[in-house]
Design a protein around this motif. Structure first.
Motif, short mmCIF file in Angstrom:
data_model
loop_
_atom_site.label_atom_id
_atom_site.label_comp_id
_atom_site.label_asym_id
_atom_site.label_seq_id
_atom_site.Cartn_x
_atom_site.Cartn_y
_atom_site.Cartn_z
N TRP A 1 -53.09 -94.78 5.95
CA TRP A 1 -53.90 -93.59 6.71
C TRP A 1 -55.16 -94.24 6.89
O TRP A 1 -55.58 -95.01 6.14
CB TRP A 1 -54.03 -92.49 5.57
CG TRP A 1 -55.04 -91.28 6.46
CD1 TRP A 1 -54.81 -90.87 7.24
CD2 TRP A 1 -56.07 -90.97 5.56
NE1 TRP A 1 -55.72 -89.80 7.67
CE2 TRP A 1 -56.57 -89.86 6.53
CE3 TRP A 1 -56.76 -91.14 4.40
CZ2 TRP A 1 -57.80 -89.26 6.19
CZ3 TRP A 1 -57.90 -90.40 3.93
CH2 TRP A 1 -58.49 -89.45 4.84
N MET A 2 -55.79 -93.97 8.23
CA MET A 2 -56.95 -94.67 8.79
C MET A 2 -58.14 -94.11 7.81
O MET A 2 -58.49 -92.73 7.38
CB MET A 2 -57.49 -93.65 10.00
CG MET A 2 -56.72 -94.31 11.39
SD MET A 2 -57.12 -93.49 12.77
CE MET A 2 -56.23 -94.47 13.97
N PHE A 3 -58.65 -95.07 7.08
CA PHE A 3 -59.77 -94.77 6.11
C PHE A 3 -60.81 -94.03 6.73
O PHE A 3 -61.23 -94.27 7.68
CB PHE A 3 -60.19 -96.14 5.46
CG PHE A 3 -60.96 -97.21 6.26
CD1 PHE A 3 -61.06 -97.06 7.60
CD2 PHE A 3 -61.41 -98.01 5.26
CE1 PHE A 3 -61.82 -98.15 8.08
CE2 PHE A 3 -62.16 -99.07 5.91
CZ PHE A 3 -62.34 -99.37 7.34
N PRO A 4 -61.48 -93.18 5.78
CA PRO A 4 -62.42 -92.16 6.44
C PRO A 4 -64.08 -92.97 6.33
O PRO A 4 -64.11 -93.88 5.44
CB PRO A 4 -62.49 -90.97 5.29
CG PRO A 4 -61.92 -91.69 4.11
CD PRO A 4 -61.21 -92.78 4.55
N TYR A 5 -64.77 -92.42 7.18
CA TYR A 5 -66.09 -92.46 6.76
C TYR A 5 -66.71 -91.66 5.72
O TYR A 5 -66.69 -90.44 5.69
CB TYR A 5 -67.08 -91.96 8.09
CG TYR A 5 -66.76 -92.58 9.53
CD1 TYR A 5 -67.12 -93.50 9.73
CD2 TYR A 5 -66.16 -91.69 10.41
CE1 TYR A 5 -66.84 -94.34 11.04
CE2 TYR A 5 -65.90 -92.36 11.71
CZ TYR A 5 -66.22 -93.52 12.14
OH TYR A 5 -65.90 -94.03 13.07
N PRO A 6 -67.35 -92.09 4.82
CA PRO A 6 -67.85 -91.22 3.65
C PRO A 6 -69.15 -90.53 4.14
O PRO A 6 -70.18 -91.17 4.00
CB PRO A 6 -68.03 -92.14 2.52
CG PRO A 6 -68.05 -93.79 3.14
CD PRO A 6 -67.56 -93.64 4.63
N SER A 7 -68.84 -89.45 4.51
CA SER A 7 -69.86 -88.72 4.90
C SER A 7 -70.43 -87.86 3.84
O SER A 7 -70.23 -87.79 2.87
CB SER A 7 -69.88 -87.94 6.15
OG SER A 7 -68.81 -86.79 5.75
N ALA A 8 -71.87 -87.45 4.18
CA ALA A 8 -72.52 -86.47 3.27
C ALA A 8 -71.63 -85.29 2.82
O ALA A 8 -71.84 -85.04 1.48
CB ALA A 8 -73.88 -86.11 3.83
N GLU A 9 -71.03 -84.79 3.56
CA GLU A 9 -70.39 -83.30 3.13
C GLU A 9 -69.06 -83.60 2.45
O GLU A 9 -68.56 -82.71 1.84
CB GLU A 9 -69.88 -82.61 4.48
CG GLU A 9 -71.41 -82.29 5.30
CD GLU A 9 -71.91 -83.11 6.14
OE1 GLU A 9 -70.96 -84.24 6.62
OE2 GLU A 9 -72.90 -83.19 6.30
N GLY A 10 -68.84 -84.88 2.42
CA GLY A 10 -67.22 -85.07 1.78
C GLY A 10 -66.22 -84.88 2.46
O GLY A 10 -66.30 -84.34 3.63
N LEU A 11 -65.03 -84.68 2.03
CA LEU A 11 -63.94 -84.50 2.86
C LEU A 11 -63.59 -83.17 3.06
O LEU A 11 -64.24 -82.31 2.50
CB LEU A 11 -62.72 -84.87 1.88
CG LEU A 11 -62.08 -86.35 1.64
CD1 LEU A 11 -60.76 -86.24 0.42
CD2 LEU A 11 -61.87 -87.12 2.61
#
Ligand code: ANZ
Ligand code: ZN
Length: 705
Positions: A39-49
């Motif tokens: 699965w395309m790995f996510p950008y760990p953003s501030a808001e979370g998943l």
């Protein structure tokens, strides 16, 4: 007495047990029947998943679980695309160093992903901002340079005034593609037009700047990138997005003679309309005004000669011709081209109605007016960024030797921790203010030299991460980012699951990098993702989820209230994976009722009643669930499971055969509930998730712990 289904306790219990027994740790060395499920790995953003991530990752996990149960050695890794503007902008906003922020956000993502109950191999993760990852991103840059595929050049490039950095062509999109309201440089929302070109990241209208930048020569691979599309199993939509982006067009370059001497070459795909040309239009960058989509022009006072008639054709400078495409000049044929027509009408230029003449192709060549030419829309990939939070470009500029690579044994070239990491927008990155970083001795002649102070774009990091995962534990002492034996066995990726918004970004870059590494004999395949599935984008109550609308769904709340299995089941039930499902709270409650009904069923007093109708329904359902999973239509698989459950209840046939089969069929969707039923109620001494199903429908699981 009926036991209540305590989702929190049961889910936690199994997640811990799976972790402890290494249920999802792939046997990289000895696994035979491998299935690399990515699965395309996510950008760990501030808001979370958010729920969109939960939807997509669950979709991918269902396939992984199904394959594992069918006897495959599944490798399903996860990681974080943690370098780049996403993380950095947030760090700037809260005035903290990106290093610290990323540590926190990746941990948060990990917790959330664990709570969803996905079957990840947590022993092999990658974080692109870790030095032991980005040393290899730097290695990749060096390989590109050595192969003559990385160069620095002054060019007119796209610049985002808000992100204060240049962008690759692929990162400049329409506001709709960006999913943002268009904004001007001051951050004010401007009126919407599909023709506006905005920053993919922030929606700000891009500017043009002349800057010295690093490029990767992806254009050398244009034909191969095009040709490869025929041998991979991707959706038509994504294939055509790549085809259009590469934009191969066959036509001619015609050399118009200028009245006062000199040539003016134009690229045309319609030499057959040369008989209707009435003017020449040339690109003028200065007229190009981001906010303005209206065609404007100015005669430049010169004329070109029409080779067919000898008549004079006025030359116009305009904003509607792209400087970077073809020759940057066009023969204006208002009778056959709408854009030329609009322009001709506005400035009262001649319009000649003449039928196209196919014989002109030949004639133009024979008379020596022009030559056949293939043009591509694809431009070289601009990889340098004037930002802080990225892999430093491992290049040194020596007054005597020119550009020299950082010696491989000196990698990683560490990103120094600095406090003035905010971008200035001056066309230079923050590292340019740090002498202690850029002042170095030339590795070649020893003289005083200067390091490159730009960093690499985040899309370079993600262009090769799938090569790293299987080799994570193989150590970093080797000379390569991946172990050749392991790569040979596990790659290419068997199934890639991800968003279609990366059609021409990540998916194009990864294909390019794979082809280059293949040419350099580091890997033995040239398509990284023979099978890619593009999932849909989730919406909430009819509109796109966005922070500004305040309708972003946080999966944590639902997991707390209903449990991961309910959420997973609901996400899978919302519609086929490639649709745009609409998240509704009422649907969550429905899924939860189903989970409770199934739990109750497993807790009924067993009997060995076998009813032919139920047996036949069971066999239909087994077939249907298998084939629906293969087509990512989890919704219809779940519908048939619901029907089966109803039937079992109706006939009160609580036989072991039915209950075992039901648990197995539910396992990919509701992994905790089915494991609890399998082990605690049906008394199996092994995990349901390793159960191997034989064709006859009998169950032959493999012992795991
Ligand atoms: C005359 C003509 C007559 C054209 C006609 C089209 C239709 P694609 O298919 O995208 O390659 N063109 C060439 N260079 C351009 C540039 N830098 N900026 C904007 N437009 C440009 O399109 C090629 C066609 O787009 C070319 O063929 C040219 O217009 C225009 F009935 O030439 B044609
Ligand atoms: Zn931007």
């Amino acid at each position: 007495m009926q036991k209540k289904y305590d989702h929190a306790a049961i889910e936690k219990k199994w997640q811990e047990k799976w972790d402890r027994t290494g249920l999802y740790v792939a046997d990289i060395e000895n696994g035979k029947n491998h299935f690399y499920n990515l699965w395309m790995f996510p950008y760990p953003s501030a808001e979370g998943l958010h729920a969109g991530h939960a939807f997509a990752s669950t979709g991918s996990d269902i396939v992984g679980r199904f394959m594992r149960m069918n006897g495959k050695d599944v490798f399903q890794p996860i990681g974080y695309d943690s370098f780049g503007i996403h993380s950095e902008n947030y760090a700037i906003k809260i005035n903290e160093n990106p290093q610290d922020v990323v540590k926190r956000t990746t941990k948060h993502y990990e917790n959330q992903l664990r709570c969803l109950g996905h079957g990840y191999d947590w022993t092999r993760t990658v974080t692109t901002s870790d030095p032991d990852y980005y040393r290899w991103t730097q290695w990749l840059f060096i390989k590109m340079f050595e192969a003559g595929l990385a160069y620095k050049k002054k060019a007119t490039v796209n610049f985002c005034p808000s992100c204060k950095t240049v962008l690759a062509d692929e990162q400049v999109v329409s506001p709709k593609t960006a999913g943002k309201d268009p904004k001007n440089a001051e951050g004010e929302t401007v009126s919407y037009s599909e023709e506006l070109k905005v920053c993919e990241r922030c929606g700000t209208i891009v500017e043009k700047k002349d800057l010295d930048q690093w490029f990767f020569k992806i254009t050398d691979y244009a034909d191969r990138l095009l040709g490869g599309l025929n041998k991979i199993d991707w959706s038509r939509r994504v294939v055509s997005a790549q085809k259009n982006w590469i934009g191969k067009s066959e036509g001619m370059i015609i050399n118009f003679k200028k009245e006062n001497g000199g040539n003016l070459p134009v690229f045309t795909t319609r030499p057959d309309t040369l008989n209707a040309v009435t003017f020449i239009a040339v690109a003028d960058e200065k007229m190009y005004n981001e906010g303005n989509t209206e065609k404007i022009g100015e005669p430049n006072g010169e004329c070109a000669i029409d080779p067919l008639t000898g008549k004079k054709l006025p030359i116009w400078k305009t904003n509607y011709i792209a400087a970077g495409y073809g020759t940057g000049s066009v023969m204006g044929v208002p009778a056959h081209d709408e854009r030329d027509m609009e322009f001709a009408k506005k400035y009262h230029l001649d319009i000649v109605e003449k039928d196209p003449d196919d014989s002109l192709w030949e004639r133009i060549e024979k008379e020596g007016w022009g030559k056949k030419h293939i043009n591509y829309h694809l431009r070289d990939w601009l990889v340098s960024r004037q930002r802080y939070w990225g892999a430093p470009i491992p290049m040194i500029d020596c007054p005597k030797c020119g550009w020299v690579t950082v010696p491989e044994e000196d990698l990683p070239l560490l990103l120094p921790p600095i406090s003035d990491y905010k971008p200035e927008g001056s066309g230079r990155g923050p590292l340019a203010n740090h002498k202690e970083f850029y002042q170095v001795a030339c590795p070649s002649c020893g003289g005083q030299a200067k390091r490159e102070t730009d960093v690499m774009d985040t899309f370079v990091d993600s262009s090769w991460y799938f090569l790293r995962y299987p080799s994570v534990k193989a150590g970093t002492s080797s000379k390569l980012p991946f172990d050749p034996v392991i790569s040979k066995k596990w790659l290419p990726v068997d199934l890639y699951f991800g968003g279609a918004e990366h059609s021409v970004l990540h998916l194009m870059y990864s294909r390019f990098v794979t082809m280059v590494l293949n040419d350099l004999k580091h890997i033995d395949f040239d398509e990284p993702f023979p099978k890619f599935f593009a999932h849909g984008l989730m919406i909430k109550d009819g509109s796109k989820m966005s922070k500004s609308r305040g309708n972003v769904v946080n999966p944590d709340d639902y997991i707390d209230k209903f449990g991961a299995d309910t959420l997973r089941l609901y996400l899978a039930f919302m519609g086929p994976m490639d649709a745009s499902p609409d998240f509704r709270d009422s649907g969550m409650e429905g899924a939860n009722r189903f989970i409770k009904r199934v739990w109750k069923l497993f807790n009924e007093k067993p009997n060995e009643k076998v009813i032919p109708e139920v047996t036949s329904k069971l066999h239909q359902t087994i077939k249907k669930v298998g084939s629906d999973i293969g087509e990512y239509k989890y919704n219809t698989a779940i519908s048939s499971l619901m029907e089966l459950v109803n039937m079992i209840n109706e006939y009160k046939t609580y036989s072991t055969e039915y209950l075992e089969a039901l648990a197995l069929l539910l396992a990919p969707f509701a992994p905790h509930l089915s494991e609890e039923a399998w082990v605690e109620i049906l008394g199996k001494p092994f995990s349901i998730h390793k159960g191997k199903r034989h064709q006859e429908g009998s169950v032959c699981p493999r012992q795991v712990s």
